[in-house]
Motif scaffolding. Structure first.
Motif, short mmCIF file in Angstrom:
data_model
loop_
_atom_site.label_atom_id
_atom_site.label_comp_id
_atom_site.label_asym_id
_atom_site.label_seq_id
_atom_site.Cartn_x
_atom_site.Cartn_y
_atom_site.Cartn_z
N ASN A 36 111.76 57.56 77.27
CA ASN A 36 110.41 58.04 77.59
C ASN A 36 109.54 56.97 78.23
N HIS A 82 101.78 63.26 74.07
CA HIS A 82 101.06 62.73 75.24
C HIS A 82 100.40 63.84 76.05
N GLU A 110 107.41 63.10 71.37
CA GLU A 110 106.56 62.06 71.96
C GLU A 110 105.90 62.56 73.25
#
Ligand code: FAD
Length: 317
Positions: free
Chosen positions: A215, A293, A289
């Motif tokens: 990521n 975001h 994740e």
């Protein structure tokens, strides 16, 4: 509804995925099974890939070989229409430079217009298997940017020969590809971002990334793109690992690195069933994740990974 509106209107991170048209002669049944399997996660749109034709050599049995042109996976437009009609989900057929002349592209655009399909992903396309580097079709294009220009002209009511289109219905709306770990042919990431910006200036409404497993590389890429003035949504493309052999196949095919931690976990596995679990866990962590975001959408590459994607989707949607 256009993809750009679907992802902007959606309050949470949208689920979408990509499918391949069936191998020539194998029927559409399996694709319907895939759509049925993933329906419960409310996909906002489904992409349908396009595959150029290849040269294959047929053994004539007399010591001679005949060279034939073969499209192993024809039917992108028809598959898109079949899925749209059966499931009422927005479909996004891929449009390629590779293997197509501009006239052939024009006929595809007309077919899509008649079918009411107005979302596209505009790409250069992969090189032919028998070529060492990309060679444009005679009367075709070298870059996605040129194909965008043809679509933009179509939207303005101009055919490739400059003549007017009498009935321009809903204009086409499209996204393009981008590469957090850079495109294999580009000398560096900054140059690749320079060309991505040109694609945005030429009306690309969003970009979908090549698959990635780290990521941080995606976040760094987005930051660089924003610094360069690219403001469109950048949609992460994800695919869970399923087999140990992918440790070498994925980097070779997609020109991306696999993180050391993921590699170590896969190498500890006794069989591919265990690898599949590692792949699912890694993918879930990636998605969590990305969602944290506030990404508008996560796009799943589903080829040979539908069951894993179902597991991932159960945990994150
Ligand atoms: P382009 O944007 O044309 O870029 C190609 C290269 O040229 C890059 O290195 C770029 O930096 C550079 N460049 C771009 N414009 C210019 C210019 N004007 N002058 C000089 N250099 C330039 N392939 C298929 O065959 N079928 C598919 O269905 C398919 N789906 C895909 C979906 C996604 C989300 C992604 C990420 C890839 C997909 N691909 C598909 C693979 C893709 O076609 C290849 O990666 C191809 O090599 C590049 O396509 P592109 O559209 O990014 O090319």
């Amino acid at each position: 509804m256009r993809v750009i509106d679907l992802i902007k209107d959606n309050k949470k991170t949208a689920f979408s995925y990509e499918i391949l048209p069936p191998l020539k002669g194998t029927g559409i049944g399996k694709l319907h099974e895939t759509v049925e399997m993933l329906k419960e996660f409310d996909p906002k749109y489904i992409n349908i890939t396009t595959h150029r034709s290849e040269y294959v050599y047929q053994d004539m049995g007399n010591g001679m070989f005949q060279r034939n042109r073969l499209r192993r996976r024809p039917g992108t437009v028809a598959v898109a229409a079949a899925i749209q009609n059966k499931y009422d989900i927005t479909v996004v057929p891929h449009l390629l430079c590779s293997g197509f002349t501009k006239e052939e592209t024009e006929y595809v655009l007309l077919d899509l217009q008649f079918l009411g399909i107005t979302d596209l992903l505009v790409l250069r396309g992969d090189k032919a298997k028998h070529e060492s580097s990309f060679v444009p079709e005679e009367g075709g294009y070298r870059y996605a940017l040129e194909l965008q220009e043809q679509i933009n002209n179509f939207n303005k009511g101009i055919f490739v020969d400059g003549s007017p289109i009498k009935a321009v219905d809903t204009p086409f709306s499209y996204g393009v590809a981008c590469y957090p770990e850079k495109h294999e042919e580009c000398p560096n990431l900054d140059t690749d971002i320079y060309w991505l910006k040109k694609k945005v200036e030429a009306s690309a409404e969003y970009a979908v990334t090549q698959l990635f497993y780290d990521n941080q590389k995606f976040f760094d890429f987005v930051a660089k793109a924003r610094e360069a003035g690219i403001t469109i949504p950048i949609i992460p493309g994800i695919k869970p690992i399923k087999r140990a052999a992918q440790l070498s196949v994925v980097p070779k095919t997609f020109k991306v690195d696999l993180p050391e931690e993921l590699t170590k976990e896969v190498m500890k596995c006794k069989n591919d069933e265990a690898v599949k679990q590692v792949g699912i866990e890694w993918c879930v962590a990636q998605c969590k994740e990305l969602i944290a975001h506030g990404l508008p959408s996560i796009h799943f590459y589903s080829v040979a990974a539908v069951d894993s994607i179902k597991e991932v989707a159960k945990q994150i949607y």
